[in-house]
Design an enzyme around this catalytic site. Structure first.
Site, PDB file in Angstrom:
ATOM      1  N   LYS A  13       0.735  -1.142  -0.025  1.00 53.95           N
ATOM      2  CA  LYS A  13       0.214   0.078  -0.003  1.00 53.95           C
ATOM      3  C   LYS A  13       0.712   1.281  -0.033  1.00 53.95           C
ATOM      4  O   LYS A  13       0.635   2.167  -0.561  1.00 53.95           O
ATOM      5  CB  LYS A  13      -0.917   0.127   1.158  1.00 53.95           C
ATOM      6  N   ARG A  88      -6.027   3.250  11.388  1.00 57.50           N
ATOM      7  CA  ARG A  88      -5.810   1.828  11.529  1.00 57.50           C
ATOM      8  C   ARG A  88      -6.627   1.351  12.585  1.00 57.50           C
ATOM      9  O   ARG A  88      -6.681   0.031  12.870  1.00 57.50           O
ATOM     10  CB  ARG A  88      -4.389   1.416  12.353  1.00 57.50           C
ATOM     11  N   ARG A 127      12.384  -7.580   2.268  1.00 56.67           N
ATOM     12  CA  ARG A 127      12.569  -6.606   1.931  1.00 56.67           C
ATOM     13  C   ARG A 127      13.566  -5.672   2.643  1.00 56.67           C
ATOM     14  O   ARG A 127      13.741  -5.684   3.721  1.00 56.67           O
ATOM     15  CB  ARG A 127      11.130  -5.538   1.883  1.00 56.67           C
ATOM     16  N   ARG A 161      14.314  -2.235   7.997  1.00 54.15           N
ATOM     17  CA  ARG A 161      13.457  -1.898   8.935  1.00 54.15           C
ATOM     18  C   ARG A 161      13.554  -2.651  10.214  1.00 54.15           C
ATOM     19  O   ARG A 161      13.532  -3.940  10.256  1.00 54.15           O
ATOM     20  CB  ARG A 161      11.956  -1.702   8.573  1.00 54.15           C
ATOM     21  N   ARG A 172       2.663  -7.753  13.841  1.00 57.24           N
ATOM     22  CA  ARG A 172       2.076  -6.645  13.084  1.00 57.24           C
ATOM     23  C   ARG A 172       0.642  -7.363  12.176  1.00 57.24           C
ATOM     24  O   ARG A 172      -0.339  -6.439  12.184  1.00 57.24           O
ATOM     25  CB  ARG A 172       2.861  -6.054  12.342  1.00 57.24           C
TER      26      ARG A 172
END
Ligand code: AMP
Length: 215
Positions: A13, A88, A127, A161, A172
């Protein structure tokens, strides 16, 4: 345009929200980016958020709502904004609604990104991004053209990250799943929600987003 990109971590997103923001010339507001910047700058907000973010937990609604209200009140957001990572929770959605109503405005679209959980985990744990320009990569799904050299800026300085570890990612995703349904029902009732199949190349998914608007 006032738009929300909503989906689990790793659903792409953020990438799509940036493309969409460029296409429609509205500012891209990622609450995760705002919080990471606050941590880097050592602000009070950053200090408060860091341990929760490292643990994959949400920061309190009252804190994030204040940050977003402040940001969308700025002049560059008057003709619209592309929200990425906010709201959220239902409480955050209600607060955004109150804020917009107070300015006689409303959301135009909420795009819900759908990706199977196994793929999310593979995407996130792999990633990494260029430390200098932020370009995002994945060793197998989106590698650099030349090993260890950023395609966009030529830097060899990459980062991952801190909250992209397997344990935190699972947490998460669970946090997302715990909050998603009430939010999606809320936005469906408002008639602004579009579901996007987010498996595919960046261009394929972007075309689906644009098509859903044309519909
Ligand atoms: P993201 O970059 O969107 O994956 O967000 C990274 C982390 O920032 C999340 O795991 C949360 O700890 C925090 N965060 C970002 N946006 C919000 C939000 N709207 N509400 C609460 N916490 C948030």
């Amino acid at each position: 345009m006032k738009v929300v990109f909503f989906g689990p971590p790793g659903s792409g997103k953020g990438t799509q929200a940036i493309k969409f923001a460029q296409r429609f010339r509205n500012p891209h507001l990622s609450t995760g980016d705002i919080l990471r910047k606050a941590i880097e700058e050592g602000t009070e907000t950053g200090l408060k958020a860091k341990s929760l973010m490292d643990a994959g937990q949400l920061i309190p609604d009252s804190d994030i709502v204040a940050i977003v209200r402040d940001r969308i009140s700025q002049s560059d957001c008057q003709s619209g904004f592309i929200l990425d990572g906010f709201p959220r929770t239902l409480e955050q959605a209600h607060d955004l609604e109150r804020f917009l109503k107070g300015h006689s405005e409303e959301l135009d679209y909420v795009f819900e990104f759908k990706v199977p959980t196994e793929l999310l985990i593979e995407r996130i744990t792999g990633r990494f991004s260029c430390k200098k320009c932020g370009a995002a990569y994945h060793p197998t799904m989106n590698p650099t053209k030349v090993a260890d050299v950023c395609d966009r800026c030529g830097s060899s300085d990459f980062m991952k990250r801190e909250d992209d570890t397997l344990d935190t990612v699972k947490g998460r995703i669970a946090v997302y799943e715990g909050q998603a349904q009430p939010l999606l029902s809320y936005y469906s009732r408002l008639g602004v929600c579009a579901s996007i199949d987010a498996v595919g190349s960046v261009e394929e998914v972007f075309n689906r987003v644009i098509k859903s608007i044309e519909k």
